[in-house]
Scaffold this motif. Sequence first.
Motif, mmCIF file in Angstrom:
data_model
loop_
_atom_site.group_PDB
_atom_site.id
_atom_site.type_symbol
_atom_site.label_atom_id
_atom_site.label_comp_id
_atom_site.label_asym_id
_atom_site.label_seq_id
_atom_site.Cartn_x
_atom_site.Cartn_y
_atom_site.Cartn_z
ATOM 1 N N ILE A 8 0.839 -1.199 0.000
ATOM 2 C CA ILE A 8 0.000 0.000 0.000
ATOM 3 C C ILE A 8 0.876 1.251 0.000
ATOM 4 O O ILE A 8 0.628 2.204 -0.747
ATOM 5 C CB ILE A 8 -0.938 -0.002 1.225
ATOM 6 N N ILE A 9 1.919 1.239 0.843
ATOM 7 C CA ILE A 9 2.832 2.380 0.903
ATOM 8 C C ILE A 9 3.504 2.592 -0.444
ATOM 9 O O ILE A 9 3.624 3.722 -0.930
ATOM 10 C CB ILE A 9 3.887 2.163 2.010
ATOM 11 N N ALA A 10 3.938 1.494 -1.071
ATOM 12 C CA ALA A 10 4.594 1.589 -2.378
ATOM 13 C C ALA A 10 3.644 2.160 -3.430
ATOM 14 O O ALA A 10 4.051 2.972 -4.279
ATOM 15 C CB ALA A 10 5.108 0.207 -2.800
ATOM 16 N N ALA A 11 2.378 1.738 -3.375
ATOM 17 C CA ALA A 11 1.395 2.221 -4.347
ATOM 18 C C ALA A 11 1.153 3.716 -4.181
ATOM 19 O O ALA A 11 1.091 4.466 -5.163
ATOM 20 C CB ALA A 11 0.087 1.450 -4.187
ATOM 21 N N ILE A 12 1.018 4.170 -2.940
ATOM 22 C CA ILE A 12 0.801 5.596 -2.671
ATOM 23 C C ILE A 12 2.025 6.400 -3.094
ATOM 24 O O ILE A 12 1.902 7.470 -3.702
ATOM 25 C CB ILE A 12 0.505 5.815 -1.173
ATOM 26 N N LYS A 13 3.198 5.864 -2.780
ATOM 27 C CA LYS A 13 4.438 6.548 -3.141
ATOM 28 C C LYS A 13 4.542 6.733 -4.652
ATOM 29 O O LYS A 13 4.909 7.801 -5.148
ATOM 30 C CB LYS A 13 5.635 5.738 -2.621
ATOM 31 N N GLY A 14 4.196 5.682 -5.416
ATOM 32 C CA GLY A 14 4.272 5.761 -6.876
ATOM 33 C C GLY A 14 3.209 6.664 -7.468
ATOM 34 O O GLY A 14 3.480 7.449 -8.386
ATOM 35 N N ARG A 15 1.997 6.610 -6.944
ATOM 36 C CA ARG A 15 0.885 7.384 -7.483
ATOM 37 C C ARG A 15 1.103 8.875 -7.322
ATOM 38 O O ARG A 15 0.734 9.669 -8.188
ATOM 39 C CB ARG A 15 -0.410 6.959 -6.802
ATOM 40 N N HIS A 16 1.699 9.260 -6.190
ATOM 41 C CA HIS A 16 1.858 10.685 -5.913
ATOM 42 C C HIS A 16 3.296 11.169 -6.117
ATOM 43 O O HIS A 16 3.641 12.278 -5.700
ATOM 44 C CB HIS A 16 1.409 10.980 -4.480
ATOM 45 N N SER A 17 4.111 10.352 -6.750
ATOM 46 C CA SER A 17 5.506 10.714 -7.049
ATOM 47 C C SER A 17 6.250 11.195 -5.803
ATOM 48 O O SER A 17 6.949 12.220 -5.818
ATOM 49 C CB SER A 17 5.541 11.804 -8.128
ATOM 50 N N ILE A 18 6.085 10.454 -4.734
ATOM 51 C CA ILE A 18 6.751 10.800 -3.476
ATOM 52 C C ILE A 18 8.187 10.261 -3.511
ATOM 53 O O ILE A 18 8.402 9.074 -3.724
ATOM 54 C CB ILE A 18 5.992 10.207 -2.273
ATOM 55 N N ARG A 19 9.123 11.143 -3.314
ATOM 56 C CA ARG A 19 10.528 10.728 -3.396
ATOM 57 C C ARG A 19 11.014 10.026 -2.135
ATOM 58 O O ARG A 19 11.826 9.110 -2.195
ATOM 59 C CB ARG A 19 11.418 11.946 -3.666
ATOM 60 N N ARG A 20 10.538 10.500 -1.001
ATOM 61 C CA ARG A 20 11.072 9.995 0.263
ATOM 62 C C ARG A 20 9.950 9.646 1.222
ATOM 63 O O ARG A 20 9.020 10.431 1.402
ATOM 64 C CB ARG A 20 11.986 11.044 0.897
ATOM 65 N N VAL A 21 10.056 8.470 1.830
ATOM 66 C CA VAL A 21 9.086 8.030 2.833
ATOM 67 C C VAL A 21 9.842 7.653 4.101
ATOM 68 O O VAL A 21 10.780 6.853 4.057
ATOM 69 C CB VAL A 21 8.272 6.814 2.343
ATOM 70 N N VAL A 22 9.463 8.263 5.210
ATOM 71 C CA VAL A 22 10.014 7.879 6.510
ATOM 72 C C VAL A 22 8.868 7.310 7.332
ATOM 73 O O VAL A 22 7.891 8.006 7.616
ATOM 74 C CB VAL A 22 10.647 9.084 7.246
ATOM 75 N N ILE A 23 8.951 6.046 7.672
ATOM 76 C CA ILE A 23 7.889 5.360 8.399
ATOM 77 C C ILE A 23 8.148 5.474 9.903
ATOM 78 O O ILE A 23 9.235 5.158 10.386
ATOM 79 C CB ILE A 23 7.819 3.879 7.979
ATOM 80 N N VAL A 24 7.126 5.953 10.629
ATOM 81 C CA VAL A 24 7.231 6.134 12.070
ATOM 82 C C VAL A 24 6.262 5.172 12.744
ATOM 83 O O VAL A 24 5.059 5.197 12.461
ATOM 84 C CB VAL A 24 6.914 7.591 12.474
#
Length: 203
Positions: A8-24
């Motif tokens: 799910i995180i990967a899908a959101i990251k790809g859909r919105h062109s998010i470069r960086r994800v920091v999971i807390v």
Amino acid sequence: MCSSDLEIIAAIKGRHSIRRVVIVCDRGMVSKENLSNLEKDGYEYVVGMRMRQLRTIDAGFILNTEDMQKVKDNLSAKETEYQGRRLIVCHNREQDKRDKAKRIEIIGRLTEKLKTQGLKSLLVSKEYKKYLKIEAKKPELDEDKIKQEALFDGKYVLETNTELNWKQVVSSYKDLWRVERAFRTLKNKLSNLFNTTLATNLE
């Protein structure tokens, strides 16, 4: 955190062109497998660590508060390393007082119960059990355990693989607390509203 969460995180990251994800994440979400999955997929993280995973021989040094720096109000922190892992150790002085007072209260009750109650009845209670040692089937206070538990008073430990400075790591974890607190408040309000509506309809 399971593989579906990462998908799910990967899908959101790809859909919105998010470069960086920091999971807390808090301590309830942490396991070696979870961290391994995050690192394997290239994610950065800030997670709460279960402090009692620290070896007793290391805990005294890692949780020492002498070289901490003030973050804000009653909160201080420091950065250290443990078994190749980057840790941020945090200490809240107000929580320290509460933890200490609670332990003293428990030890006081346990001391009185040791005079009158048998082993079996004492072992039923988790809060008593961890402060006991058994010698020749006779329960007594475990002074070493009491000293060890005092090391954890008012503290929490964060593990991270980010390049954020330690103050940014602490801030990101505090933001998680705010989100969770807001969610609990909203959940309680919705629950009260539902119960009130249900009671009204049943009248």
